[in-house]
Every structure is written in structure tokens, then in C-alpha cells.
Design an enzyme around this catalytic site. Structure first.
Site, PDB file in Angstrom:
ATOM      1  N   SER A 104       0.821  -1.207   0.000  1.00 15.18           N
ATOM      2  CA  SER A 104       0.000   0.000   0.000  1.00 15.18           C
ATOM      3  C   SER A 104       0.858   1.262   0.000  1.00 15.18           C
ATOM      4  O   SER A 104       1.650   1.475  -0.909  1.00 15.18           O
ATOM      5  CB  SER A 104      -0.951  -0.040   1.192  1.00 15.18           C
ATOM      6  OG  SER A 104      -1.896   0.975   1.152  1.00 15.18           O
ATOM      7  N   ASP A 241      -2.618   6.142  -3.381  1.00 18.01           N
ATOM      8  CA  ASP A 241      -1.515   5.500  -2.682  1.00 18.01           C
ATOM      9  C   ASP A 241      -0.948   4.410  -3.596  1.00 18.01           C
ATOM     10  O   ASP A 241      -1.354   4.270  -4.753  1.00 18.01           O
ATOM     11  CB  ASP A 241      -1.946   4.963  -1.322  1.00 18.01           C
ATOM     12  CG  ASP A 241      -2.995   3.866  -1.418  1.00 18.01           C
ATOM     13  OD1 ASP A 241      -3.673   3.771  -2.461  1.00 18.01           O
ATOM     14  OD2 ASP A 241      -3.145   3.088  -0.454  1.00 18.01           O
ATOM     15  N   ASP A 243      -1.157   1.185  -3.964  1.00 20.08           N
ATOM     16  CA  ASP A 243      -1.999   0.169  -4.608  1.00 20.08           C
ATOM     17  C   ASP A 243      -3.355   0.724  -5.020  1.00 20.08           C
ATOM     18  O   ASP A 243      -4.227  -0.022  -5.459  1.00 20.08           O
ATOM     19  CB  ASP A 243      -2.167  -1.058  -3.710  1.00 20.08           C
ATOM     20  CG  ASP A 243      -2.977  -0.785  -2.449  1.00 20.08           C
ATOM     21  OD1 ASP A 243      -3.025   0.394  -2.017  1.00 20.08           O
ATOM     22  OD2 ASP A 243      -3.552  -1.722  -1.882  1.00 20.08           O
ATOM     23  N   ASP A 245      -6.010   1.847  -3.547  1.00 23.26           N
ATOM     24  CA  ASP A 245      -7.291   1.528  -2.920  1.00 23.26           C
ATOM     25  C   ASP A 245      -7.835   2.724  -2.150  1.00 23.26           C
ATOM     26  O   ASP A 245      -8.904   2.648  -1.553  1.00 23.26           O
ATOM     27  CB  ASP A 245      -7.204   0.291  -2.026  1.00 23.26           C
ATOM     28  CG  ASP A 245      -6.273   0.450  -0.837  1.00 23.26           C
ATOM     29  OD1 ASP A 245      -5.571   1.489  -0.743  1.00 23.26           O
ATOM     30  OD2 ASP A 245      -6.224  -0.462   0.007  1.00 23.26           O
TER      31      ASP A 245
END
Length: 448
Positions: A104, A241, A243, A245
Site C-alpha cells: 500500500s 496510494d 496500490d 485503494d
């Protein structure tokens, strides 16, 4: 023994904490837990695997796919895509499981493993515990034609982008937006889907090389985005961010629009359009008091959960709510996805700007953020924070002094050995003073 899974998968320093051996063993355990009879002589189970661009993901994703295939699971290798894309593709391809390699917003040396069950849903705590118990078990290995097959799945990116276009079909013509992809998983699909919607896109942080993910860019480093929005005369900016999400936004002046404000904007929009189920927004206890006050004025009920998107999602699924999220910008729109999706959130926010004809700064003014101070207290017994009489008395005293003008929250970290002291007040100085006061009590009373 410490719990293997944290609040969002298994995460740590790649090739030290998160090794190829662990990735393979864990994937075998996931295959056995989620594949059911499929990996024991029944119909072949399948999995979708993706990763963010960090260098360690190259060998760790190979280890995950090797573990799954060795357990008789067919694997679709989706390559570099956002976490919510893997959740969506797990659902779309009717796969028994999905796996994402990402840490992340963490720095490049870290990595992590997130798993999804059928339908693209994150795993419940009890399932994670059963998977942990299976790691290292003896098992009968399939041979010959019974082993799983691995094939590239490049079409997954197109499937995901088409899904986003269908979820937010409105045009964005005339909108100029700066996207900061954090040199991460949305570096391609993020700007592409905005361009398809008609927006003029300026991309920063969009050249991943395996080493530069989150390095001075992305939702945890908004400075470059704020500068780019001002210099390029953009209507707004969005930062993902690593990843993708979650996302945070920036208005035309460079002012930050955090996750609470984004949720407030979307909640009002959905409420007005009759799309906010039960007129309810789900947020965590860390959301700013200003969000609660704003939603009360707008006729929207707020249900609060423990910190963590999984708890927000559990509450949403239990009652069928359509919108929820966290101050960090992790927003879940359950009508369109099973997990937080930064690109979907950004598209929805941009669509609200265009359809309303109002600048982001004006839309964000629906709520006023109360000054909020967070102090992390280390070197203490975090498990006693909710039971120590001295700490509880100190909290009660501060709450009495604040009255309705603020609030106090003490909680133990789910990922680190510390206690978080959060205070909101009508002035920054008061919030800081109360937070420091309580942090001192916690440090003294709970010292190890």
C-alpha cells in the site's frame, strides 16, 4: 504466537519478513482453505493474482502463483493493477480466490499479501486464522494434469477500466485534473480512464521503476500535487496510494481535501440523488467531528465503526449501506465494488464537480474540519488503555472541559506497540494541549 495477519493482510520487510517461502506456503494454505473440494479432486479452482510495481513483487508474485498452482489452482496473472482491480476481477472471473502483492502506502522495501475470497471480498478474521493454522501442514500434492496452470491475463486491465466507466458514466469534458499515481499500481489505468471520460489529465508520479513507489509522491506526500495543481491551473488534483485503494484530493488553490470531506461530498450527492441507502454513511471513530456535524445538518445518519476499512465494510454488508470509508481516503462504494477503490472514488468526486458546476473548494465546505491532534505514545502496555483507572479519569476530565466543542479518543494500535491519543477541539492550541496532557498520563500510567 503473534497473529500472522494484520489489519490489512500480511505485511513487512520484503525478503526478510515477507519471504518467497512464506508467500508460497501461505498461498498453499489459502488454496486449501478457499478452494474447498476443488483442490482435492473436484472441479479445478481458480485465482486472480496481481501486484503493485515494487521490485520485490516480481519474485513474490511468482512465489504466490507457484504455491497456488502447486495446490492445483489455475492462476490468472493480471500483472500490475490496483488492489480493487484484483478484487473486481476475482468477482468477474468467478474465481475462488484472489491475491494482491502490495504494501500500500509503505516505502518500497516493504511488501505484503492480501487475499480475497470468492466474490472479491476481504477475508474475515476467523478465515485468516484458519489459513494461518494451515501453514506448514502436510498435504497430498497433485501431479500430472492435476497441477494448476498459470496464464497471463492482460485483458484484466481493460475489464477493470470498462467497469469503472460503467460505474461512473458521466462525462468529464472541460475538467483539467492532475493525477498523482505515487509511481504505483494506478500509473496506467488511472489517467487512462480519466482521459476516456473526457478530462484533460496531467500526470505526476506515473513512471514506476520498481524502486520509486510512494517516494515523495502519492496520498502521503501531497506537496508535489498541490504545487502542480496551482502551477498548471487545474480544477483539482487527486493522489492515489501505492496500490490505489484510496485517494486524497486537492482543490484549485492547492488546499487539501481529505477522506472525511470526500465522503461528505459523495454522501450529499448520493443523498440528493436518492442513491444513499437508508440515508446512512458509515465512518470510523477517527472521522472528524466536523463530518458528523455536517451530515446531521444534511439529513444523513452516520454509523461509526472501529478503525479499519474491513470493519466499515462489515457494517455496510450487514445492513446494505452503500457508502462508507475512512479519513485516510479509503472510500467504499458498495454498489460498484467490494473494497475501497481510489480510482472509482476520484472519478465519482470529479463527476460531482462537473455535474454540480461548483468548484471542489466550495463542495468541500459542506463540512468544517475541527482541529484534530494525534499523538502516538510508545513504550506502554497498550492493552491496558481501556481499563486503567487513572487514564479513564484523565479522559473523563478532558471530555468534561471540552463539552460539545470537541472529543477524545484513545485506542491501541492494531499494527504497532503504541497507544494513539486523538483530541479534537474548536482551536488547534486547545486540541494540542489536551492531547499532550493525556499522552503524558498514558506514558506515566502504562509505562512498560
Amino acid at each position: 504466537m503473534a497473529r500472522l495477519f494484520g489489519t490489512d493482510g500480511v505485511r513487512g520487510l520484503a525478503n526478510k519478513d515477507i519471504t518467497a517461502e512464506l508467500a508460497m506456503d501461505l498461498s498453499v494454505a489459502v488454496a486449501h482453505e478457499l478452494g474447498g473440494q476443488s483442490v482435492f479432486g473436484g472441479a479445478r479452482a481458480s485465482a486472480v493474482v496481481g501486484r503493485d510495481p515494487r521490485a520485490s513483487g516480481e519474485f513474490l508474485s511468482s512465489a504466490v502463483m507457484a504455491g497456488l498452482a502447486s495446490a492445483g489452482v489455475d492462476v490468472l496473472d493480471a500483472g500490475v493493477l490496483p488492489t480493487p482491480a484484483i478484487a473486481y476481477l476475482t468477482q468477474r472471473m468467478n474465481a475462488e480466490m484472489g491475491a494482491m502483492l502490495s504494501a500500500s502506502h509503505n516505502a518500497m522495501p516493504d511488501n505484503g499479501l492480501k487475499f480475497f475470497a470468492r466474490g472479491g471480498h476481504k477475508l474475515a478474521d476467523e478465515i485468516e486464522d484458519r489459513i494461518s493454522d494451515r501453514v506448514g501442514d502436510e498435504w497430498e500434492r497433485p501431479t500430472g494434469a492435476a497441477v494448476g496452470r498459470i496464464r497471463p491475463f492482460p485483458e484484466g486491465a481493460e475489464f477493470y477500466m470498462s467497469h469503472l466507466q460503467q460505474a461512473v458514466p458521466g462525462r468529464l469534458d472541460g475538467l483539467r485534473i492532475v493525477l498523482d499515481a505515487a509511481h504505483g499500481a494506478a500509473s496506467h489505468v488511472g489517467p487512462e480512464v480519466f482521459r476516456r471520460a473526457g478530462a484533460t489529465v496531467d500526470l505526476i508520479g506515473g513512471e514506476p521503476d520498481g524502486l520509486n513507489i510512494n517516494d515523495g509522491y502519492g496520498s502521503t506526500h501531497l506537496g508535489r500535487l498541490q504545487e502542480a495543481v496551482r502551477l498548471r491551473g487545474a480544477d483539482m488534483g487527486v493522489a492515489f496510494d501505492g496500490d490505489a485503494d484510496r485517494c486524497l484530493a486537492v482543490d484549485a488553490r492547492g488546499g487539501q481535501v481529505d477522506g472525511d470531506q470526500i465522503m461528505a461530498i459523495l454522501a450529499v450527492s448520493m443523498h440528493e440523488g436518492g442513491r444513499l441507502r437508508d440515508d446512512t454513511l458509515v465512518a470510523t471513530v477517527m472521522s472528524n467531528l466536523g463530518l458528523l456535524q455536517a451530515m446531521e445538518r444534511e439529513g444523513v445518519r452516520v454509523v461509526q465503526t472501529a478503525v479499519g476499512d474491513r470493519y466499515v465494510l462489515e457494517e455496510m454488508r450487514s445492513h446494505g449501506y452503500s457508502l462508507g470509508g475512512e479519513q485516510s481516503g479509503h472510500v467504499i462504494m458498495l454498489d460498484h465494488g467490494t473494497t475501497g477503490d481510489g480510482v472509482l472514488t476520484a472519478l465519482s468526486l470529479a463527476q460531482r464537480v462537473v455535474s454540480s458546476g461548483r468548484p471542489l473548494q466550495e463542495l468541500a465546505a459542506v463540512m468544517t474540519r475541527l482541529p484534530q491532534v494525534l499523538v502516538n505514545v510508545r513504550g506502554v502496555d497498550k492493552d491496558r488503555v481501556g481499563s486503567d483507572a487513572g487514564v479513564l479519569d484523565a479522559v473523563a476530565a478532558v471530555e468534561a472541559e471540552l463539552g460539545s466543542s470537541g472529543r477524545v479518543l484513545l485506542r491501541k494500535s492494531g499494527t504497532e506497540p503504541l497507544v494513539r491519543v486523538m483530541v479534537e477541539a474548536d482551536a488547534q492550541e486547545r486540541a494540542q494541549g489536551y492531547a499532550d496532557r493525556l499522552a503524558g498520563v498514558v506514558s506515566e500510567r502504562l509505562a512498560l
